[in-house]
Each structure stands twice: as structure tokens, then as C-alpha cells.
Design a protein around this motif. Structure first.
Motif, PDB file in Angstrom:
ATOM      1  N   MET A 164       6.087  24.019  -3.841  1.00  0.00           N
ATOM      2  CA  MET A 164       5.738  23.565  -5.196  1.00  0.00           C
ATOM      3  C   MET A 164       6.264  24.603  -6.191  1.00  0.00           C
ATOM      4  N   TYR A 218       9.094  25.305  -9.770  1.00  0.00           N
ATOM      5  CA  TYR A 218       9.867  24.687 -10.850  1.00  0.00           C
ATOM      6  C   TYR A 218      10.658  25.759 -11.580  1.00  0.00           C
ATOM      7  N   PHE A 221      12.041  20.462 -10.716  1.00  0.00           N
ATOM      8  CA  PHE A 221      10.935  20.659  -9.775  1.00  0.00           C
ATOM      9  C   PHE A 221      11.492  20.709  -8.359  1.00  0.00           C
ATOM     10  N   LEU A 226       9.893  20.249  -4.808  1.00  0.00           N
ATOM     11  CA  LEU A 226       8.659  19.856  -4.141  1.00  0.00           C
ATOM     12  C   LEU A 226       8.921  19.630  -2.651  1.00  0.00           C
ATOM     13  N   TYR A 272       2.272  17.724 -13.139  1.00  0.00           N
ATOM     14  CA  TYR A 272       3.127  18.901 -13.009  1.00  0.00           C
ATOM     15  C   TYR A 272       3.857  19.194 -14.321  1.00  0.00           C
ATOM     16  N   LYS A 288       1.704  20.876 -16.779  1.00  0.00           N
ATOM     17  CA  LYS A 288       1.540  22.278 -16.405  1.00  0.00           C
ATOM     18  C   LYS A 288       2.731  23.100 -16.888  1.00  0.00           C
TER      19      LYS A 288
END
Length: 650
Positions: free
Chosen positions: A520, A522, A537, A539, A550, A553
Motif C-alpha cells: 500500500m 503512493y 498508487f 497496491l 485512499y 488520504k
């Protein structure tokens, strides 16, 4: 070695208890039907078949399950995760052709999912015939269908709570197998001689149908693939140590059934199951209850494995983006409604078609032999990649191809007895996977990308052009481009041509699926301050796609670091301390009527859009976006325009 990797290889009593409940359900319920399948209901019991059958079972569990899977295959973990698609992920950069063994193996495992629950539950419930000989077949079928339906209905709630009981329940099951086995061995200790391999050789060489009995023998190891598929849940060390106990329990029970069978040489089983005949009469009802719970747990493990398999196939672009649900916070918990429904329908169909476990035994195993054979091919390539000993790899490949091809040929006799059912299911799954694979290659080959820098000034000008109504303060596009600074040309078409979309800040977001399961991460690149931002991202392939969460965030982090200003830009709202609005634009592609394609590619793309439109969820749901902040825009996919249009001006 990292602490987490040490734990992965470490074995603990608590870990082994959980492992027994999660991993060994399928292979652990095999004694319910293996010996019955080897001996046959109407064939006279012979010592050659009993001792030879048990010898074949013992050496199959030793060579196939212990050596190939527990010792060798468990070495091939992808950051702690196992399974045929994880194995493929480890080696896919080495050769392009290995996608095809992965597809064949994955399809076979999914097809196996429609017959394992029915045969396990049916074999357990049919034990009622020992207590109630006159029980109607329809009554047994009704009970089996009810239990299977409850199992599938319960999937939407997850297994976090009941899963804690799986370990103790399966521990009771394996202890019961061992104790009953010892009881049966005492009936005729001569059965211990079956551990010698020469009894297996005698069966294969002397019995007129000895080779074809391998189809029944193979049922003892059908759950071996689950040891590898569920490695991420329990760890390699726990699986290896727990297998010692599980294998001993299984072998003792097979020997115990053999002890009873040798005492009944010359007779026929008819509707009897040697698994239940070695039980004392007073223990039967308890044994049936424990067997039923074990069958339910075995079914649960296989269903969970099917969900995981489909989720991994989606990440590899081998399956339509169907809805994935995460019913609990427990790591790895997954629920796939469409797959759950298909498996339930398939299982009910199997029960109604075959009606009893003995008929299912005749159809079981054909598809799973294909999965094991494909795992052998991929594993050999993995060992080669790891620079293993060439002679060892060659011997491994030759020996296991011979073993598994022999099992496959022996299982071919099951084709006309119902084996065609799982092969049809596997063929459909293969068709879906190949369609997704080739359509993805066609789209990637012909999708045009453009440099974002070429449109930097135009985007900044559009952002400041007050003659055009503001479409959104923050406009977010998802791009399939894997290279920073390049975006799909259709995004430029959407912003400038389809309908000019003015925004204060343009966001371009790319999601990269990592080969590691739970990554996880970015990264952010501000291409033009207060105008253009690129977010990427990374993932893991088992991480839930919750892009809306996300992205918020990311924005919060950027605001905290004063990299971006999201104060509302509307004059009337500036003083109200209201955050600016965000709007996601999802481009829904359709195949333009102007396309001119070869018939094969046209068929692939037509099949792809059929699956996309009717077999998958929308992109906004898949990426976890708030429907209220999403605009879906249909964009034509013009792959190759028709050039033979003759139009005359008059």
C-alpha cells in the motif's frame, strides 16, 4: 531474514491448530470415500485390491503430497502467498508462454469447486444409512442440499467468528480418524504390510483393471493443491509440521478400513462404507456428526480458495472485474457474490444429477489432475529460475509428468460417468480467461497514449478560461498508462473535445497492481503547481480497491505538507471554510461501429464487451468511488477504422 519471514517459516502449536482447520479440510475428508471408490460397491472384496489400494494411497500421499507439495512447492512463495497464480506471478517475466499453464491450472481448480462440497457432504450424510437402512435417497439429497445451501448463504457474513472453531473441530476429526484406524488395524494387523510398495506394484501389474484403479487412488490427494493455495493464511512452517500429524492420521484410518475389508474378503460392499463400518455401533451417530462438520469445513476451505483464485485472476486481467466484498477486517477475508452464486448453483446441480457420492466418485478428480500437472510445469520453471540443479529439475519433471499423466489417463475413464461435467466447467472458465487475456493485449497494443507535457499549457489556459463554465474545482481522471507523464489520448479527447471541462486542478491517477500481496504505497508529482497533479498508487494484488478513501488520504497529506490548496474556489463559499469539490470522470469504452477487425479479433472483442457489460461490475464500484462524485462518460474505442467506405457527392 526479516521478523515476518521468520514467523512464516516458524511452527507454533496455535499456528498448527489454525492450519489444521483451514488447510487440511479437503484432503482430510478423503477417507470418507477413497477406499469405497477403490474397492467398488459391487465388486467382490479381494486382498490384492485392498492391500494394493492402500499401498498406492500411502505412496501417493508420500510422493505427490509430501514430497512435491509440502517439501518442494511450498518453497515457491510470493511474499508469503501461494497458489498457482502466485507461482505464475513469480516467473511470468521469464517467459510469455507460461500464462497458458497458469490459465489451465486455475480453471481446473475452479471447476473442482463444484464437486468437492457435494461429494464431501454426501459421503458424510450417507452414513445415516448405517443407522437407518431404510432412509429414502430423496431424504438424504434434501439434507445434503440444505447443508450446502446454508454453507453458501453464510459466505456473505465471513468466517472470522466460526473460523476460530475450525481448528479444534478438525483436530477432533483427525484424532477420530487415527483412533478408529487403530481400532480397524487391530481387527487384522496383516494390513500393515500394505505400506510396502510391492503391493502397489502387484495391484498395477496383476489386476486386470489395476492401472484404471489409479483414478480412485488419486482421490486421496485431491486436496494437495489447497496446501499451496492457502499458504499465505498459515505459513510454511505450520503447514509442514501439521502435515506430519495429518498424514499419520490419514494413513492409520486407511489401514483401519483395510483391516475390516480383509476380514470380509469375497463379500461386496453394496451400500456400505468401510469408513463407517469400522466404527462401534454406539459411536455411529457421533461419527456422522463429526464427519458432517468436517465436510462443511472442507467445503468452506474450497469456497474461500475459489474466491481468492478469482480475485487474483482479476488482478492479472484474466477475469472480469466482478464485485469483491470484504465481510470482516480479518486479513485475507473475501467474498465474491457472483462466484458464490455460480458455485452454489453448480453444487446443487451436481447433487441432483449424481444423487449419491458413489456416482460423484466416478466423476471426481479428472479436472484436478490437470491443475496438478500445470503446477508441475510452472514449478520446474521456478526451480530453473532459482538456478536449481539441472539434473534434479529434469528428473523431477520427468517423474512427476509420468505420475500425473498416469493419473490423468486413469481418470479419463470417468469422462462418460460424469467427468465431462467438470471439464465443461473448466472449458468455460478457460474461455473467459483467454478472452480477457487476448482482449487486454489487443487493447494495450492499439490504445494510444500522449505526453501530458504537450498539453500542460493548454490545461493551464483552460483552467483560467472564465468563459467556459467550471466543470469542477478538482477534476480527477483514472489513467491506464504505466509511464509517468503519459496518459490515454481519450482523456485529452474527454477534456478538450467531447465537452471542454474547466477545473482549477486536474488530477491524473494511476493504480499499479504490485506482485506483492499487501503493498500500500503512493507517489505524487506536481506537474504544474495549483493546476496539474499526477498520483500513482501501488497496491498489492490482495488489497481492497478503495480508491476514494485512499485518494482523500493523499489529499490530506498534501494539504498538511502545504503542497496543495483545496479551499473552495467559489466566491460565495470561500468564507464558509468548505473544502473544494472533487469529481471523478470514469471513461466507459465501447466498441465503435466504425471498426474493421479480423474476424478472430472481432470475436474476442465482442466476447470481451459481452463479459464487461453483463458479467462485471462498473468501474466506479470496482475502484470504490462515491457514486455521487462520479461522472461516467462513454468513449468510442476505435481500434481500426473501416477504410472501404464509398460515398458519392451529388
Amino acid at each position: 531474514m526479516s521478523h515476518s519471514h521468520e514467523n512464516f517459516n516458524k511452527a507454533t502449536l496455535a499456528g498448527m491448530l489454525i492450519t489444521i482447520g483451514i488447510i487440511f479440510g479437503d484432503i482430510g475428508t478423503s477417507p470418507l470415500y477413497v477406499m469405497k471408490a477403490i474397492v467398488g460397491e459391487k465388486n467382490p472384496i479381494t486382498e490384492l485390491v485392498v492391500l494394493g489400494g492402500i499401498s498406492c494411497v500411502f505412496w501417493t500421499l508420500t510422493l505427490q503430497t509430501t514430497f512435491k507439495y509440502v517439501i518442494l512447492t511450498l518453497q515457491a512463495d510470493n511474499n508469503g502467498e501461494g497458489g498457482i497464480f502466485s507461482l505464475y506471478t513469480l516467473i511470468r517475466k521469464q517467459a510469455k508462454w507460461i500464462i497458458f499453464p497458469a490459465i489451465l491450472g486455475g480453471a481446473a481448480l475452479l471447476a473442482d469447486g463444484i464437486i468437492t462440497p457435494p461429494i464431501s457432504v454426501s459421503s458424510a450424510i450417507e452414513g445415516l444409512r448405517v443407522i437407518y437402512p431404510k432412509i429414502e435417497e430423496d431424504t438424504i439429497i434434501f439434507i445434503v442440499i440444505t447443508i450446502i445451501s446454508v454453507i453458501f448463504a453464510f459466505q456473505r457474513f465471513g468466517t472470522a467468528v466460526v473460523g476460530k472453531a475450525f481448528g479444534p473441530m478438525m483436530l477432533i476429526w483427525f484424532l477420530m480418524l487415527a483412533i478408529l484406524g487403530i481400532h480397524g488395524i487391530l481387527l487384522n494387523p496383516h494390513v500393515l504390510a500394505a505400506l510396502s510398495p510391492h503391493y502397489a506394484f502387484n495391484l498395477l501389474s496383476q489386476h486386470p483393471e489395476g492401472f484404471w484403479l489409479l483414478g480412485a487412488v488419486f482421490l486421496c490427494t485431491t486436496g494437495a493443491e489447497a496446501l499451496y493455495s492457502d499458504m499465505g493464511h498459515c505459513g510454511r512452517g505450520n503447514i509442514r509440521m501439521a502435515w506430519i500429524f495429518v498424514k499419520i492420521s490419514l494413513i492409520l484410518n486407511y489401514l483401519g478400513q483395510g483391516g475390516w475389508l480383509i476380514n470380509h474378503v469375497g463379500k461386496t460392499l453394496e451400500k456400505q462404507n468401510p469408513f463407517y463400518t469400522i466404527m462401534p455401533e454406539w459411536f455411529l451417530i457421533i461419527g456422522i456428526i463429526v464427519a458432517t462438520f468436517a465436510a462443511i469445513i472442507a467445503s468452506q476451505a474450497l469456497i474461500t480458495g475459489s474466491f481468492t483464485l478469482v480475485s487474483e485472476a482479476i488482478r492479472l486481467n484474466l477475469w472480469p472485474k466482478v464485485l469483491l466484498d470484504y465481510p470482516s477486517d480479518m486479513k485475507g477475508q473475501l467474498y465474491v457474490p457472483s462466484v458464490n452464486f455460480i458455485l452454489w448453483v453448480g453444487c446443487i446441480g451436481i447433487v441432483l444429477y449424481f444423487r449419491e457420492s458413489s456416482a460423484m466418485e466416478a466423476a471426481y478428480g479428472l479436472a484436478i489432475t490437470l491443475a496438478m500437472l500445470m503446477t508441475t510445469v510452472l514449478l520446474a520453471y521456478y526451480l530453473k529460475m532459482k538456478k536449481g540443479n539441472t539434473i534434479f529439475i529434469a528428473l523431477f519433471l520427468i517423474i512427476y509428468i509420468v505420475i500425473e499423466v498416469s493419473f490423468m489417463v486413469a481418470n479419463l475413464t470417468k469422462f462418460m460417468h460424469g467427468g465431462f461435467v467438470t471439464l465443461i466447467v473448466a472449458s468455460v472458465v478457460i474461455g473467459v480467461m483467454l478472452t480477457m487475456y487476448y482482449s487486454s493485449k489487443i487493447k494495450n497494443r492499439l490504445t494510444e497514449y500522449t505526453n501530458l507535457s504537450d498539453y500542460k499549457d493548454a490545461l493551464m489556459s483552460l483552467s483560467k478560461d472564465t468563459e467556459i463554465p467550471r466543470y469542477a474545482t478538482n477534476l480527477v481522471y483514472l489513467t491506464g498508462s504505466t509511464n509517468f507523464g503519459t496518459i490515454d489520448s481519450k482523456i485529452i479527447y474527454s477534456i478538450f473535445q467531447k465537452q471542454p471541462k474547466r477545473a482549477d486542478i486536474y488530477w491524473f491517477v494511476h493504480v499499479d497492481i504490485d506482485d506483492a500481496p499487501y503493498t500500500m504505497e503512493y507517489s505524487v508529482n506536481v506537474i504544474a503547481e495549483e493546476d496539474i497533479v499526477w498520483v500513482e498508487f501501488k497496491l498489492g494484488f490482495r488489497v481492497e480497491q478503495r480508491l476514494d478513501l485512499y485518494f482523500k488520504k493523499v489529499v490530506e497529506d498534501m494539504v498538511a505538507k502545504k503542497e496543495i490548496n483545496i479551499t473552495n474556489r467559489y466566491n460565495s463559499l470561500k468564507n464558509l471554510d468548505i473544502s473544494a469539490d472533487f469529481r471523478f470522470v470514469v471513461l466507459k469504452r465501447y466498441l465503435s461501429n466504425e471498426n474493421e477487425l479480423p474476424w478472430t479479433e472481432q470475436l474476442i472483442m465482442d466476447s470481451y464487451f459481452l463479459l464487461k457489460n453483463y458479467g462485471s461490475t462498473s468501474d466506479q464500484i470496482w475502484f470504490g468511488l462515491d457514486p455521487g462524485s462520479v461522472t461516467v462518460e462513454e468513449i468510442p474505442m476505435l481500434i481500426r477504422a473501416s477504410s472501404d467506405v464509398e460515398l458519392k457527392r451529388v
